[in-house]
Design an enzyme around this catalytic site. Structure first.
Site, PDB file in Angstrom:
ATOM      1  N   ASP A  86       0.787  -1.415   0.139  1.00 33.85           N
ATOM      2  CA  ASP A  86      -0.030   0.011  -0.240  1.00 33.85           C
ATOM      3  C   ASP A  86       0.746   1.128  -0.031  1.00 33.85           C
ATOM      4  O   ASP A  86       1.873   1.143   0.580  1.00 33.85           O
ATOM      5  CB  ASP A  86      -1.006   0.063   1.219  1.00 33.85           C
ATOM      6  CG  ASP A  86      -0.523  -0.614   2.404  1.00 33.85           C
ATOM      7  OD1 ASP A  86       0.869  -0.614   2.371  1.00 33.85           O
ATOM      8  OD2 ASP A  86      -1.115  -0.540   3.359  1.00 33.85           O
ATOM      9  N   GLU A 156      -5.473   3.580   4.216  1.00 33.01           N
ATOM     10  CA  GLU A 156      -5.684   4.360   5.454  1.00 33.01           C
ATOM     11  C   GLU A 156      -7.224   4.537   5.528  1.00 33.01           C
ATOM     12  O   GLU A 156      -7.628   4.759   6.722  1.00 33.01           O
ATOM     13  CB  GLU A 156      -4.516   5.297   5.562  1.00 33.01           C
ATOM     14  CG  GLU A 156      -3.431   5.041   5.814  1.00 33.01           C
ATOM     15  CD  GLU A 156      -3.074   4.169   7.152  1.00 33.01           C
ATOM     16  OE1 GLU A 156      -3.872   4.102   7.937  1.00 33.01           O
ATOM     17  OE2 GLU A 156      -1.988   3.875   7.295  1.00 33.01           O
TER      18      GLU A 156
HETATM   19 ZN   LIG Z   1      -2.235   2.581   8.998  1.00 31.90          ZN
HETATM   20 ZN   LIG Z   2      -0.648   0.268   7.343  1.00 33.74          ZN
END
Ligand SMILES: [Zn+2]
Ligand SMILES: [Zn+2]
Length: 429
Positions: A86, A156
């Site tokens: 990510d 997030e």
């Molecule tokens: Zn995080």
């Molecule tokens: Zn994370």
């Protein structure tokens, strides 16, 4: 602006590949660490990594589910394995004091300028993914199959995985037989990995409750319907969900993280706002928690003498993160692979946590893809040992002091991830 970025990038890019055409992962990490971008704003990060993956030799597709990147390597008959990293940073002002600390600012979704920081270690995840991409590309004689590397945006805020799936991740590209990801751990030493079968991370729901009332003079409470007393009552009642509604063997959390109402000592306001975070593993517990909240607020409002139009409004936010369930068979195979590549002393069984990870979403598409996330130790050995000796608390993920021991963590991550992929490719159907 874009031109300046590209020029600076080309210079850095050449530097990155300088020595015997091998990628300097620590340099890459420092560059990513110093330049965090917020969720949905990972424009430069995704472009940098897309170019690197293309340079290695992957077939790269950009803008899958926003800034998402998909890199494909087809290497004969065999399984399809997806590895994920990510990309987003957080609105946190870095205080680590590192020479490559972030001083970047960005405008958040509310139009406010904020500092940005890779406080969740996604910079480590990206560096590991690139390292594994390079290793697996250069060692294609060791495996056969299809490798699908993805860079997920907006993890997030729990949008990235959903958006990538919606945009055709599992239909436009070969569908994975296994999904694999890692997350840095702020409580494990760098050089070690943590694994666990079954529920690993929680369902996360955010709920807003607007408690209504009829305001008035603080000296004449009998002429009002006081939303502050009602909100206090609701908060107390909410505690009975986990203690009295959910089985003691099923983990659940109901936290009221914010309460706002009123302006002055002697004025009873018209409303109070509450913000809650809910955690659970199973869908049953999640549903029970949500429906219990509805019942409690309604019941409390009736007891306070409010009529239907003044009942509290409960809003369940869309940004729901599904729990991460680690497929036990897959974890067993991973554990064996980790022991082989890292040594048994560096492979540790860890406990589940009630934190959330968007990665769980990739394991929920029908038919279910066996999915697993493992933890990558990120704490410097000396810092860890001192903390144990002196009973100190280590900075957690999302802390402005969280600074991974990047070199050993990335090296371990690349080793664990690459070898796990190679071992999974070898599994017979
Ligand atoms: Zn995080
Ligand atoms: Zn994370």
């Amino acid at each position: 602006m874009k031109k300046i970025f590209l020029l600076a990038f080309i210079f850095w890019f050449n530097f990155l590949f300088a020595a015997d055409n091998k990628i300097n992962l620590l340099e890459l990490y420092k560059e990513l660490h110093a330049n965090p971008e917020l969720s949905y704003q990972e424009f430069e990060t995704s472009e940098k990594l897309a170019l690197i993956l293309e340079n290695i030799g992957y077939k790269v597709t950009r803008n899958i589910g926003g800034n998402g990147v998909v890199a494909l390597l087809e290497n004969g008959e065999g399984h399809t394995i997806m590895l994920r990293a990510d990309m987003d940073g957080l609105p946190v002002e870095e205080k680590t004091g590192a020479s490559y600390a972030s001083t970047k600012k960005a405008v958040n979704s509310e139009g406010k300028e904020v500092f940005t920081m890779h406080a969740c270690g996604h910079d480590v995840h990206m560096s590991v993914l690139i390292g594994a991409a390079e290793y697996l590309f250069n060692n294609q004689t060791q495996w056969q199959g299809t490798l699908l590397l993805i860079l997920e945006p907006a993890e997030e805020v729990s949008g990235g995985a959903r958006n990538m799936i919606k945009d055709g991740l599992f239909t436009k590209f070969p569908r994975p037989d296994f999904n694999l990801a890692l997350h840095v751990s702020s409580s494990l030493q760098a050089g070690k990995v943590g694994y666990l079968p079954g529920w690993a991370m929680a369902n996360v729901d955010s709920v807003d409750i607007t408690v209504k009332g009829l305001g008035g003079h603080g000296a004449y409470p009998h002429t009002t319907k006081d939303p502050i007393v009602l909100a206090a009552n609701i908060i107390t009642q909410l505690q009975t969900i986990v203690s009295r509604k959910i089985a003691p063997t099923d983990p659940a959390v109901v936290t009221v993280g914010s309460i706002h109402g009123g302006t002055k000592h002697n004025v009873i306001p018209n409303e109070v706002k509450l913000q809650l975070t809910l955690r659970s593993y199973t869908d049953e517990v999640r549903n029970e928690t949500l429906s219990s909240i509805e019942k409690i607020v309604r019941g409390s409002a009736i007891a306070a003498g409010l009529t239907e139009e003044y009942f509290p409004i409960v809003e369940i936010k869309d940004e729901y993160t599904p729990a991460v369930f680690n497929n036990p068979d897959l974890v067993e195979k991973l554990q064996k692979s980790f022991v082989k590549s890292l040594g048994s002393e560096n492979v540790i069984k860890v406990s589940p946590v009630m934190g959330g990870e968007d990665f769980g979403m990739f394991g929920r598409v029908e038919p279910i893809i066996p999915t697993a996330l493992f933890w990558l130790g990120a704490v410097n050995k000396k810092v860890y040992e001192k903390a144990m000796r002196e009973d100190l608390t280590l900075p957690s993920l999302h802390s402005d002091l969280f600074l991974p021991d990047a070199e050993p963590a990335i090296e371990t991550g690349v080793k664990a991830m690459s070898n796990a992929a190679i071992d999974l490719f070898k599994i017979k159907n």
